[in-house]
Design an enzyme around this catalytic site. Structure first.
Site, short mmCIF file in Angstrom:
data_model
loop_
_atom_site.label_atom_id
_atom_site.label_comp_id
_atom_site.label_asym_id
_atom_site.label_seq_id
_atom_site.Cartn_x
_atom_site.Cartn_y
_atom_site.Cartn_z
N ASP A 1 0.82 -1.20 0.00
CA ASP A 1 0.00 0.00 0.00
C ASP A 1 0.86 1.26 0.00
O ASP A 1 1.86 1.34 0.73
CB ASP A 1 -0.90 -0.01 1.24
CG ASP A 1 -1.80 1.19 1.32
OD1 ASP A 1 -2.70 1.30 0.46
OD2 ASP A 1 -1.62 2.02 2.22
N GLU B 1 0.82 -0.91 -5.25
CA GLU B 1 0.11 0.33 -5.57
C GLU B 1 1.17 1.37 -5.88
O GLU B 1 2.23 1.41 -5.25
CB GLU B 1 -0.74 0.76 -4.38
CG GLU B 1 -1.57 2.01 -4.65
CD GLU B 1 -2.36 2.45 -3.44
OE1 GLU B 1 -3.48 2.95 -3.63
OE2 GLU B 1 -1.86 2.33 -2.31
N HIS C 1 -11.10 -1.70 -3.92
CA HIS C 1 -11.75 -1.15 -2.74
C HIS C 1 -11.74 0.37 -2.70
O HIS C 1 -12.40 0.97 -1.85
CB HIS C 1 -11.08 -1.70 -1.47
CG HIS C 1 -9.64 -1.27 -1.34
ND1 HIS C 1 -8.63 -1.87 -2.05
CD2 HIS C 1 -9.07 -0.31 -0.60
CE1 HIS C 1 -7.49 -1.29 -1.75
NE2 HIS C 1 -7.73 -0.33 -0.86
#
Length: 573
Positions: free
Chosen positions: A242, A300, A362
């Site tokens: 992340d 990411e 998400h």
């Protein structure tokens, strides 16, 4: 490198427009794309180079104990479904203990399972049962920041002399007593938060409850490497990383000359993709490759060009194995020319590394809602799925995508009270609603009151009803996934870029080392497109998949219905 020999296509649209498709000439890309991908395919490839990874938001996937919140045992309960669907791996968004200011992305303990999601024993059981079914499990590792409730941060803010003070980013006030810089947080407001007891500001590129870790501190780096080792020892097949672009900041702390209209907040030159980030990612990669089993890093990233994306792999391919292609994901509408450009550049400008194609997640509206026109959403879903799942490289899916789950409508969220299960209303709630397993109360997700409302679409859009309908979107996805595994060209073959010149039709081929393959035709318009194909030096095989029942395997003059999909096998000559 040799020029790909796919032949020349001339296609005539229904309105008489002449379209020419050619394999890209050698000078268009060095090396030529098909030759480049054939070279990559010729080597023994790790599992993740052609995998389908299914993202699960555990809070919304399956509740096993009736408290309205999905959990790890719920994921285990649905492993047979995932095996039947045909995915290779699952990526679980954070299930660590958290105050849930950002629903798990504010971590208060990196090496534990939150009580609402289960226990470490539940995690170990999940990975064991998944392994039995040939499914790998990946952990979402939040590298950039922790929760302000993490013990590390509590120590860090306790005094300026605490040994963990430098594990986070602290700075004296500006001469006027205000924030050290004028930088803005990605979530809005200043990126600095004043800590009155110690008289300094701490830095947070996201929420103030998410203080940034200081990756320049060797002890912090070692602690995060130990976190990775912990989960790898507990059966994780790798990590989705992340917020990787934000591990380092420009410690000259320059003022932003154009906060409002300059580069987007997440792409500022002082907070994104600094050179030190590259070294930190290489260090984490070394930790992962020290474990057996082709463990992987899925990342990411923040990019504005294909050159930016290429850099994320590392100059020697030694950083993130699978950087997510947000250029493809961020195409805003069903635009054939835009998609073709993004696909071709991923093939020509990533030096043969596996692209990572995806749409929903998400943080992003679901593709059924995003691309649908309100009348042909299911047909359009067949286009977007066929495109993503027939391309070379790695594909990501988001839970519920395979049944056409839509985003929740505003009125479905409006009257839901906030409370212990849902502390804040988040603008990403519409794409995080409970999985729709059946039409009954709770949609098969829970026997209790769900933390977010079940979409009203569950009455007709659910796994149970689609399982018995061979014409359903669920069966379409399952067939695509099976074809991707069993067809040599789709599994390991080269991508052959074909230029149609038609703003409505995407066309490309996948070809194996024997010259056989699959021609992919995708009509992104609401009108028929009749195509006249000339000079295709191949022999038509079967129609492998089609949105039109009974479509002929015609390589010379196929007709694509509105929003039509055709996958046609061919044999090279």
């Amino acid at each position: 490198m040799r020029t790909p020999k796919i032949g020349k296509f001339a296609l005539t649209a229904a309105l008489g427009t002449v379209l020419t498709l050619n394999a890209f000439p050698a000078e268009a890309a060095k090396p030529a794309p098909a030759a480049q991908t054939e070279k990559a395919a010729a080597k023994a490839q790790p599992w993740w180079t052609h995998a389908v990874i299914y993202e699960i938001y555990p809070r919304s996937f399956q509740d096993s104990n009736g408290d309205g919140i999905g959990d790890l045992n719920g994921v285990t309960q649905r492993l047979d479904y995932l095996k039947e669907l045909g995915v290779d791996a699952i990526w679980l968004t954070p299930f660590f203990p958290s105050p849930n200011a950002d629903f798990g992305y504010d971590v208060s303990d990196y090496t534990a399972v939150a009580r609402e999601y289960g226990t470490m024993a539940d995690w170990d059981r999940l990975t064991s049962e998944a392994r039995k079914r040939g499914i790998r499990v990946m952990v979402d590792l939040v590298l950039n920041h922790s929760s302000d409730q993490h013990s590390w941060f509590k120590e860090s803010r306790s005094s300026r002399n605490n040994p963990k003070r430098d594990w986070y980013v602290w700075h004296d006030p500006a001469p006027n007593g205000g924030p050290p810089t004028n930088w803005e947080s990605i979530f809005g407001g200043s990126t600095w938060e004043y800590d009155k007891p110690t008289g300094q500001y701490y830095y947070h590129v996201f929420l103030k409850e998410q203080p940034d870790l200081n990756w320049a501190n060797p002890e912090l780096q070692k602690a995060m490497h130990d976190v990775a080792r912990f989960w790898l020892r507990h059966g994780a097949s790798g990590f989705r990383l992340d917020a990787t672009p934000y591990l380092f900041e420009d410690t000259n702390w320059p003022e932003d000359p154009d906060v409002k209209s300059g580069a987007p907040v997440g792409l500022k030159p002082y907070n994104s993709n600094l050179p030190a980030t590259r070294a930190a990612l290489r260090g984490l990669r070394k930790v992962v490759v020290s474990f057996p089993g082709d463990r992987v890093l899925l990342g990411e990233n923040a990019i504005s060009s294909i050159d930016d994306l290429r850099r994320v792999y590392g100059a020697k391919g030694d950083e993130i194995n699978l950087p997510m292609d947000f250029l493809y994901k961020d195409v805003a509408s069903l635009n054939a020319s835009a998609f073709k450009a993004r696909i071709d550049e991923a093939e020509m400008k990533l030096d043969g590394f596996p692209p990572v194609f995806h749409f929903s997640n998400h943080d992003t509206p679901r593709q059924w809602s995003r691309f649908g026109d309100g009348l042909h959403n299911d047909q359009i879903a067949r286009i977007t799925s066929a495109m993503t799942l027939t391309l070379r490289g790695t594909a990501l899916m988001y839970y519920g995508e395979e049944i056409g789950m839509p985003d929740l409508a505003p009125d479905e969220l409006r009257d839901i009270p906030l409370g212990a299960k849902r502390k804040v209303a988040d603008n990403r709630d519409p794409e995080r609603s409970p999985m729709q397993w059946s039409a009954g109360k709770g949609a098969g997700f829970t026997s209790g009151d769900p933390w977010l409302p079940v979409g009203r679409s569950a009455a007709t859009v659910n796994v149970a009803s689609q399982r018995v309908d061979q014409a359903s979107l669920l069966h379409w996805y399952a067939r695509l996934l099976q074809l991707r595994k069993t067809n040599k060209a789709l599994r390991d073959g080269a991508y052959v870029p074909l230029e149609s010149g038609n703003a409505q039709v995407v066309a490309y081929a996948r070809r194996d080392v024997d010259g056989n393959g699959v021609l992919v035709l995708l009509n992104m318009s609401n009108q028929d497109q009749t195509l006249a194909i000339e000079g295709f030096k191949a022999t038509a095989g079967a129609v492998l998949m089609s949105s039109l029942s009974g479509a002929a395997a015609d390589l010379r003059r196929p007709t694509l219905e509105p929003f039509g999909v055709r996958l046609v096998a061919f044999k090279g000559r």
